[in-house]
Design an enzyme around this catalytic site. Sequence first.
Site, PDB file in Angstrom:
ATOM      1  NE  ARG A  92      -6.349   0.256   0.454  1.00 53.17           N
ATOM      2  CZ  ARG A  92      -6.244  -0.397   1.605  1.00 53.17           C
ATOM      3  NH1 ARG A  92      -5.715   0.202   2.652  1.00 53.17           N
ATOM      4  NH2 ARG A  92      -6.666  -1.643   1.714  1.00 53.17           N
TER       5      ARG A  92
ATOM      6  CG  HIS B 140      -2.040  -1.007   1.103  1.00 47.02           C
ATOM      7  ND1 HIS B 140      -2.539  -1.695   2.185  1.00 47.02           N
ATOM      8  CD2 HIS B 140      -2.743  -1.454   0.016  1.00 47.02           C
ATOM      9  CE1 HIS B 140      -3.503  -2.509   1.775  1.00 47.02           C
ATOM     10  NE2 HIS B 140      -3.647  -2.382   0.469  1.00 47.02           N
TER      11      HIS B 140
ATOM     12  CD  GLU C  82      -0.433   0.478   4.471  1.00 46.41           C
ATOM     13  OE1 GLU C  82       0.285  -0.546   4.491  1.00 46.41           O
ATOM     14  OE2 GLU C  82      -1.676   0.425   4.365  1.00 46.41           O
TER      15      GLU C  82
ATOM     16  CG  HIS D 238       0.167  -4.011   5.344  1.00 45.70           C
ATOM     17  ND1 HIS D 238      -0.781  -3.722   4.381  1.00 45.70           N
ATOM     18  CD2 HIS D 238       0.681  -5.219   4.996  1.00 45.70           C
ATOM     19  CE1 HIS D 238      -0.826  -4.706   3.491  1.00 45.70           C
ATOM     20  NE2 HIS D 238       0.049  -5.629   3.852  1.00 45.70           N
TER      21      HIS D 238
ATOM     22  CD  GLU E 160      -2.118  -3.179   8.974  1.00 43.89           C
ATOM     23  OE1 GLU E 160      -1.576  -2.059   8.831  1.00 43.89           O
ATOM     24  OE2 GLU E 160      -2.811  -3.716   8.089  1.00 43.89           O
TER      25      GLU E 160
END
Length: 315
Positions: free
Chosen positions: A107, A49, A52, A177, A251
């Site tokens: 994104r 993405h 990020e 991510h 994440e």
Amino acid sequence: MIQISEKYAGVATQHFLGMTYETRPMYYLKISQPSDNPKKIIWMDCGIHAREWIAPAFCQWFVKEILQNYKDNPRIGRFLRNLDFYVLPVLNIDGYIYTWTTDRLWRKSRSSHNNGTCFGTDLNRNFNVSWCSIGASKNCQDITFCGSGPVSEPETKAVSSFVESKKESIVCFLTMHSYGQLILTPYGYTKNKSSNHEELIQVGQKAANALKKKHGTNYRVGSSADILYATSGSSRDWARDIGIPFSYTFELRDNGTYGFILPAAQIQATCEETMEAVLSVLDDVYEKYWNSDSAGKVTPATVVLGLLVSLVSIF
């Protein structure tokens, strides 16, 4: 990446993976010590993405730490004797560049759809696993647009083809991510659990504990469907369903205070604590495949690392 390959000749090598939609080359970095033994593989990718940014930063940090320390750090040295690392530092190169030149919060990829009326596919909704069934959109204007079909995008095709070709050797698939401070296990497309769910949770929780010890940052561990949201077509779920036993989405920081615009002052601490978590996962992978081997045979495990020279300068 070329500089890394030259500085650490014989250990780090750059390899072509494929071309992006906008015809930029995708390279991964392989970190491997010569061995006569067949090796297992650990794969890591960052930046699927575009917005990020902390994710590609971590891939760079990971490579730096492994290459600078494998000779003197017994823990890392043990991994490298028995594992190859393959790192893809920026999977979504077109989108990443777009976040630098045009739209910081972009994104998706940059593929063209509907006769050029909308752009980009969410590459983490484009893998061939329960494609576009939940948590994804068939409207190309949406940020979770799943593409025109499973693996329709050249970036996902390149990763899928390579990982599929190595799946018998890959024992761990890590995709980085942000944000949310989570360690996510399969699945996103169903509340059902993978056959080794309890093991994945145990390994993930140990990694979260190791991460917290560094700077006190709290991470939660669980399946995407349980602790985040439903998703289909993700690389993590796809990797688990083709038989890769350890498959995680990380994440990274933060919990929303800055979100995707994580301040530069937090980059180092984020990378330091994430390194501890990844090393913890590698400890458990190592224990499972070597120390617990009843035959006592050492069979190295391979880690797939890819680095993009044109975008990334490690040192």
